[in-house]
Design a protein around this motif. Structure first.
Motif, mmCIF file in Angstrom:
data_model
loop_
_atom_site.group_PDB
_atom_site.id
_atom_site.type_symbol
_atom_site.label_atom_id
_atom_site.label_comp_id
_atom_site.label_asym_id
_atom_site.label_seq_id
_atom_site.Cartn_x
_atom_site.Cartn_y
_atom_site.Cartn_z
ATOM 1 N N UNK A 289 -1.418 65.212 -0.566
ATOM 2 C CA UNK A 289 -2.452 65.734 -1.384
ATOM 3 C C UNK A 289 -2.072 65.754 -2.860
ATOM 4 N N UNK A 290 -0.681 66.212 -3.224
ATOM 5 C CA UNK A 290 -0.198 66.125 -4.372
ATOM 6 C C UNK A 290 -0.230 64.623 -5.016
ATOM 7 N N UNK A 291 0.180 63.734 -4.238
ATOM 8 C CA UNK A 291 0.158 62.575 -4.645
ATOM 9 C C UNK A 291 -1.403 61.791 -4.898
ATOM 10 N N UNK A 292 -2.407 62.393 -4.044
ATOM 11 C CA UNK A 292 -3.740 62.043 -4.332
ATOM 12 C C UNK A 292 -4.173 62.606 -5.559
ATOM 13 N N UNK A 293 -3.746 63.826 -5.649
ATOM 14 C CA UNK A 293 -4.249 64.581 -6.883
ATOM 15 C C UNK A 293 -3.711 64.069 -8.327
ATOM 16 N N UNK A 294 -2.531 63.810 -7.845
ATOM 17 C CA UNK A 294 -1.580 63.152 -9.087
ATOM 18 C C UNK A 294 -2.400 61.660 -9.602
ATOM 19 N N UNK A 295 -2.842 60.905 -8.593
ATOM 20 C CA UNK A 295 -3.616 59.626 -9.157
ATOM 21 C C UNK A 295 -4.942 59.950 -9.523
ATOM 22 N N UNK A 296 -5.575 61.109 -9.389
ATOM 23 C CA UNK A 296 -6.733 61.424 -9.840
ATOM 24 C C UNK A 296 -6.854 62.080 -11.219
ATOM 25 N N UNK A 297 -5.582 62.614 -11.625
ATOM 26 C CA UNK A 297 -5.370 62.956 -13.240
ATOM 27 C C UNK A 297 -6.040 62.342 -14.174
ATOM 28 N N UNK A 298 -6.454 62.859 -15.241
ATOM 29 C CA UNK A 298 -6.426 61.932 -16.387
ATOM 30 C C UNK A 298 -5.078 62.234 -17.151
ATOM 31 N N UNK A 300 -2.099 63.504 -19.173
ATOM 32 C CA UNK A 300 -1.538 64.859 -19.444
ATOM 33 C C UNK A 300 -2.079 65.878 -18.574
ATOM 34 N N UNK A 301 -2.524 65.426 -17.596
ATOM 35 C CA UNK A 301 -3.273 66.472 -16.708
ATOM 36 C C UNK A 301 -2.048 67.218 -15.928
ATOM 37 N N UNK A 302 -2.349 68.332 -14.980
ATOM 38 C CA UNK A 302 -1.548 69.351 -14.253
ATOM 39 C C UNK A 302 -2.004 69.093 -12.697
ATOM 40 N N UNK A 318 7.578 58.598 -9.639
ATOM 41 C CA UNK A 318 8.106 58.937 -11.019
ATOM 42 C C UNK A 318 7.582 58.053 -12.411
ATOM 43 N N UNK A 319 7.472 56.968 -12.124
ATOM 44 C CA UNK A 319 7.057 56.102 -13.389
ATOM 45 C C UNK A 319 5.745 56.562 -13.885
ATOM 46 N N UNK A 320 4.660 56.534 -12.560
ATOM 47 C CA UNK A 320 3.333 57.204 -13.083
ATOM 48 C C UNK A 320 3.341 58.628 -13.975
ATOM 49 N N UNK A 321 4.107 59.566 -13.110
ATOM 50 C CA UNK A 321 4.307 60.688 -13.727
ATOM 51 C C UNK A 321 4.756 60.656 -15.240
ATOM 52 N N UNK A 322 5.915 59.738 -15.458
ATOM 53 C CA UNK A 322 6.074 59.676 -16.919
ATOM 54 C C UNK A 322 5.143 59.160 -17.760
ATOM 55 N N UNK A 323 4.617 57.930 -17.433
ATOM 56 C CA UNK A 323 3.601 57.267 -18.410
ATOM 57 C C UNK A 323 2.151 58.009 -18.337
ATOM 58 N N UNK A 324 1.911 58.731 -17.413
ATOM 59 C CA UNK A 324 0.844 59.798 -17.595
ATOM 60 C C UNK A 324 1.020 61.103 -18.305
#
Length: 388
Positions: A289-298, A300-302, A318-324
């Motif tokens: 759910x953390x992964x799905x939620x992360x993918x659903x962020x705009x 600079x979301x949290x 990690x790559x998506x975490x950084x670029x997002x």
């Protein structure tokens, strides 16, 4: 355990688990003399939380059977230890978690991160290693002080620093409701108020339609969000949501039949411009759910993890975490300080702005089995055992 002699002071009835995974039984319990910082509380009601079931199974950190369950309650103080100066017999109280109130974290208003949080809440022991209770049936000691209170009993011994004092004229009917505020509801609301702190027109996604998630919905609704969406894998829960929740939401999603790709796509489609969410709360505690939620962020979301277990692994690329430019944040108790959060929630309820009572279901104190069955079947969101 310390070898101090146990001398019974009073006997009560409490819900006990003797070995991990064994039945939860309502049975007599002997309590010894109060420690200087403890109180005796006559319980008005105690609400049931998933953490109690984890403790009963032996899966809640160091709190292992034999144990007395319960960590969300309210009642009346009957007796206080000699070092307790802020409470008196007759005071009405809501019990929450225990913190030392003296370490740097507590003094700075970060009580959920007290340096003694584990020792005070999860060992079942006093600081000297002694246990507060004993089973007269087996003759063996039983751990108490779960979250400082082990409140699933008719009369209990708790740490005084668990107690939030209410006005003495608080009606008994209200005390029964307020019993549910000490952990899960406080946590869900606090995750919004204290951690997300969303601006108006934010987009907010909440995983989990249990009491934590529903409390987060009520709190998030107060921020006038542009999108407020809840997700659960139980269709029964989603079709049975209380009116206060359905009127607050802009959307709900049954995830039980959706692939991850389709779920992310559907969730983002519920936000303005399909851009995604500003805040995602995982009130279930599952890594995917953390992964799905992360993918659903705009950007600079949290993502905020609100519920979970010690062995749940995070699943974020990690790559998506950084670029997002995303933020990932955990929270204990929604960063709530009970002496502040519980009166706030009560005030909001009195003003009709936080109607948490709509997802409470009362049971007689000896009906735990029925309460648990209804909880499992989705017939109840937050069972409350009333001590008549």
């Amino acid at each position: 355990m310390a070898s101090t002699e146990f001398i019974p002071s009073f006997t009560s009835e409490a819900y006990v688990v003797h070995t991990a995974g064994a039945p939860i039984t309502l049975e007599p319990i002997d309590y010894g003399a109060l420690a200087p910082d403890e109180i005796v509380v006559s319980t008005s009601a105690v609400s049931v939380c998933a953490s109690d079931l984890k403790a009963a199974a032996g899966n809640f950190y160091a709190y292992k059977p034999p144990v007395i369950l319960g960590h969300e309650s309210a009642g009346t103080v009957e007796q206080v230890g000699p070092n307790v100066h802020n409470l008196s017999p007759g005071d009405k109280v809501v019990l929450s978690y225990s913190s030392c109130h003296s370490c740097n974290n507590c003094l700075s208003g970060a009580n959920p991160y007290c340096t003694s949080i584990a020792a005070l809440n999860l060992t079942g022991e006093r600081e000297d290693g002694s246990w507060a209770a004993r089973s007269p049936t087996t003759g063996n000691p039983v751990r108490g002080h779960f979250f400082g209170q082990s409140s699933m009993g008719r009369r209990i011994v708790a740490r005084a620093n668990c107690a939030v004092r209410l006005p003495r004229d608080t009606p008994e009917t209200e005390l029964r409701m307020f019993a549910a505020l000490g952990c899960g509801i406080q946590t869900g609301a606090g995750a919004i108020f204290n951690v997300a702190n969303p601006k108006p027109n934010s987009s907010i996604l909440i995983f989990g339609a249990g009491s934590v998630g529903l409390a987060a919905v009520l709190a998030a609704h107060l921020a006038s969000p542009a999108a407020l969406v809840i997700v659960d894998n139980s269709p029964q829960k989603l079709v049975s949501l209380p009116e206060c929740i359905t009127t607050a939401l802009t959307g709900s999603v049954d995830s039980s039949t959706l692939s991850e790709e389709h779920l992310v796509e559907r969730l983002k489609a519920l936000t303005p411009g399909n851009l995604g969410f500003d805040y995602v709360l995982d009130c279930v505690g599952r890594g995917e759910l953390v992964r799905i939620g992360h993918r659903s962020l705009k950007p600079r979301g949290m993502v905020i993890t609100v519920g979970g277990s010690a062995d749940v692994a995070l699943q974020v690329t990690m790559g998506e975490h950084l670029t997002k430019g995303a933020t990932y944040r955990g929270t204990h108790q929604g960063d709530s300080v009970p002496s502040i959060s519980i009166p706030l929630l009560i005030d909001l309820w009195r003003r009709g702005r936080f109607p948490f009572d709509q997802f409470l279901t009362e049971y007689e104190f000896d009906q735990l089995d029925k309460a648990l069955a209804d909880l499992k079947e989705g017939k109840a969101v937050k069972p409350v055992l009333v001590n008549n």
